[in-house]
Scaffold this active site. Sequence first.
Site, PDB file in Angstrom:
ATOM      1  N   SER A 153       0.876  -1.172   0.000  1.00 44.08           N
ATOM      2  CA  SER A 153       0.000   0.000   0.000  1.00 44.08           C
ATOM      3  C   SER A 153       0.909   1.216   0.000  1.00 44.08           C
ATOM      4  CB  SER A 153      -0.906  -0.019   1.227  1.00 44.08           C
ATOM      5  OG  SER A 153      -1.868   1.013   1.129  1.00 44.08           O
ATOM      6  N   GLU A 154       0.706   2.134  -0.948  1.00 43.72           N
ATOM      7  CA  GLU A 154       1.731   3.142  -1.220  1.00 43.72           C
ATOM      8  C   GLU A 154       1.871   4.204  -0.139  1.00 43.72           C
ATOM      9  OE1 GLU A 154      -0.918   2.575  -3.188  1.00 43.72           O
ATOM     10  OE2 GLU A 154      -1.727   4.428  -4.042  1.00 43.72           O
TER      11      GLU A 154
END
Lengths: 235, 235, 218, 218
Positions: free
Chosen positions: D46-47
């Site tokens: 998840s960035e």
Amino acid sequence: MSGFDKVVTSYDAALQGLDDNMTVIAGGFGLCGIPEGLIAQIQKLGVKGLTVVSNNCGVDDFGLGLLLKDRQIKKMISSYVGENALFEQQLLSGELEVELTPQGTLAEKMRAGGAGIPAFYTATGYGTPVGEGKPVREFNGRPYILEESITGDFAIVKAWKADRYGNCVYRHTAQNFNPMAATAGKITVVEVEEIVEPGELDPAHIHTPGIYVDRVILGSFEKRIERKVLAKEAN
Amino acid sequence: MSGFDKVVTSYDAALQGLDDNMTVIAGGFGLCGIPEGLIAQIQKLGVKGLTVVSNNCGVDDFGLGLLLKDRQIKKMISSYVGENALFEQQLLSGELEVELTPQGTLAEKMRAGGAGIPAFYTATGYGTPVGEGKPVREFNGRPYILEESITGDFAIVKAWKADRYGNCVYRHTAQNFNPMAATAGKITVVEVEEIVEPGELDPAHIHTPGIYVDRVILGSFEKRIERKVLAKEAN
Amino acid sequence: MALTREQIAMRVAQEFKDGSYVNLGIGIPTLAANYVPKGIEVMLQSENGLLGMGRYPSEAEVDADMINAGKETVTAITGASIFNSAESFAMIRGGHVDFTVLGAFEVDVYGNIASWMIPGKLIKGMGGAMDLVAGAKNIIVTMTHADKHGNSKLLAQCTLPLTGVNCITRIITDLAVMEVADGAFHLKERAPGVAVEEIRQKTAGRLIVEGDIPEMIF
Amino acid sequence: MALTREQIAMRVAQEFKDGSYVNLGIGIPTLAANYVPKGIEVMLQSENGLLGMGRYPSEAEVDADMINAGKETVTAITGASIFNSAESFAMIRGGHVDFTVLGAFEVDVYGNIASWMIPGKLIKGMGGAMDLVAGAKNIIVTMTHADKHGNSKLLAQCTLPLTGVNCITRIITDLAVMEVADGAFHLKERAPGVAVEEIRQKTAGRLIVEGDIPEMIF
């Protein structure tokens, strides 16, 4: 080591020197890991014409959205500003300028600003509106655009714990942009949940070394959740 | 999560695929935090014509100096190579090519290589032999030179502990170049003092996330000290 | 009398401001840590990745994983932080280190410095010196005013390969304290008992002497 | 029959290889996590700074400091790591994430993608999408083949502002699986019961159909 004691005891002291038309770099992703009390203090100070560098701009009634409400922000440099009706209004009316920047480029621009790298090449945004007007150079046959670093007059940062020397650690994904913001402010102010004594944080696991930090203030946090989603089955 | 189990049980498996004329990026600063067993394995394999990227080149009879002894290295990219008589001989005889790179630029080149940044500007080296032939650009009235990133066919890294997913932590100043090296190898191999189970390392305090790591091997280390200096008074 | 190494280090230490972060090169610069004036505190940065470098270890404290940029065994103070080399040079290059003190072969009136290479002799490499002179806010060069043959090290123009350009603002030698500005060395202080004339003689680059030059005070 | 959102997600999940690191965009891509085939394990990135994203939390597990890139509350798996945004995008930009799955408004035969902005409507920003399409090794675009007015989203040339150029190699729609190469869409699979002719009709850019096109298998 009193010369290295960064702790201040009032929000006035924490943001002393902040003035109209300055650039403020803010940590946080959405409403996660934002320096709530420092934002409130900026609202209270009423300074205007700010350029704010932050991945997002809060929501209408919380976070950086509060500064939009009072029309204190002239320009936002962000990657995503989609949770904010006020933002939309001010943008469409021309009151607010916005420089949309890809999220990874934004993080790298802050890091570069703190690290004395004035510019770097990235493939991100090449051939898109983000790349327009930027120098292009090929490396190994692939085109890249030149992106310049960002620094701010102030950086406002939210950490979990800090010691008096300004060494900080962040909690879970509330880390996000905070460590980069901390490096990129001429004056870096960190609002924390807990102040500990030097030596309590493991030297090998400090996220932000105190050299980047000018002031530390003990805050209290609402920690509003933007999207509470629960597992379908209980565990 | 067997698909993510990076642990290998032999040095042959750890360096499988290493071949003549490849580029190897090595962590370590002096003899501190060097992947001793992996270096010994490269010596054993006898591969030749290597380009080695490492801040230093060991000493005559330890660390990367072993590969110099067997004339396996064609080119060194380093910031400081001053502890090595063999190095001197091979350099003067023209057997060995050397690209001296400022220490901070070297660290940043490795980081950039791992981070998909093909090049960055730095003031370091401008106006010196390091800057010769490199593009120059001014930012805010100051000239900077363009430095290109480094990647390697292999990265050899020394960590303190790793879990099976390749998450690593380093001990004290044995961290040094290791985390950057870990990001910059097409194949990254980490030699560790201890393998732990996933979950034993605090997720917020992992220095090298496992995504960068291809293979983990349990090593044993001599940990030779280059300059033992003691306090004058006993404490 | 020309200063001893220790006296140069003492004079250097007078430059430090309370609460500064300082990177000290090998040799005389490192000695300066022993003479930090009372009431002044500095935190030492070692470019291999340590902020808050402490004293040398006792035999029991020696740890191969705990070294300084000179590859010597070392300890960390309470409240230190340890990080990787990219982070360490982000600090340095980004201008977060307040003082850098380092030695030199030559300095010239443009603030250029040559400190890492003598062609024909072995090239050992620049290590972190180029990053340090490019990044630190205040750079202090320490050296003897002249070499052992009496040749000045303070030149109109450096002759050796440079470490950095237009970066040196303050020089402390065995004879004098000088500032570098506007294409000249400006004499600020002289070593006790050393005449301005001797300093002038041993300074090859343009030297500006304005008014009475006080002796250093220790 | 055109696939449902869930079926598109199921087909996407068949692309994943064991031991891959995957970044899933909001919407259909996120659903793909629910359909990873037996025997295949992927780790979700998840960035906002999380590798090893887990399921949504129980009420007791909810933590404001633990969110995903969609700003939803989330958990981490055992063996996860958490890091800052610069590190997260170093992973993405540096090509360490094996698969990125994201939605799009338009894709064209050159592998260009438009997914972040419709001029005249509100500009919300590109978030991490431009970094993801510039950096990932394999990018899978999921979308409906045509919009609700029947206009093709698979064009000879994108008309909206781009997210990235020459980066899309695989497209999975409600009607088909296609590869993008040599200035054309190459039809690889069709949704069960959907005729090649319908796909051809709804594909505005050049479509290449070679041999028999198999139906997707679920």
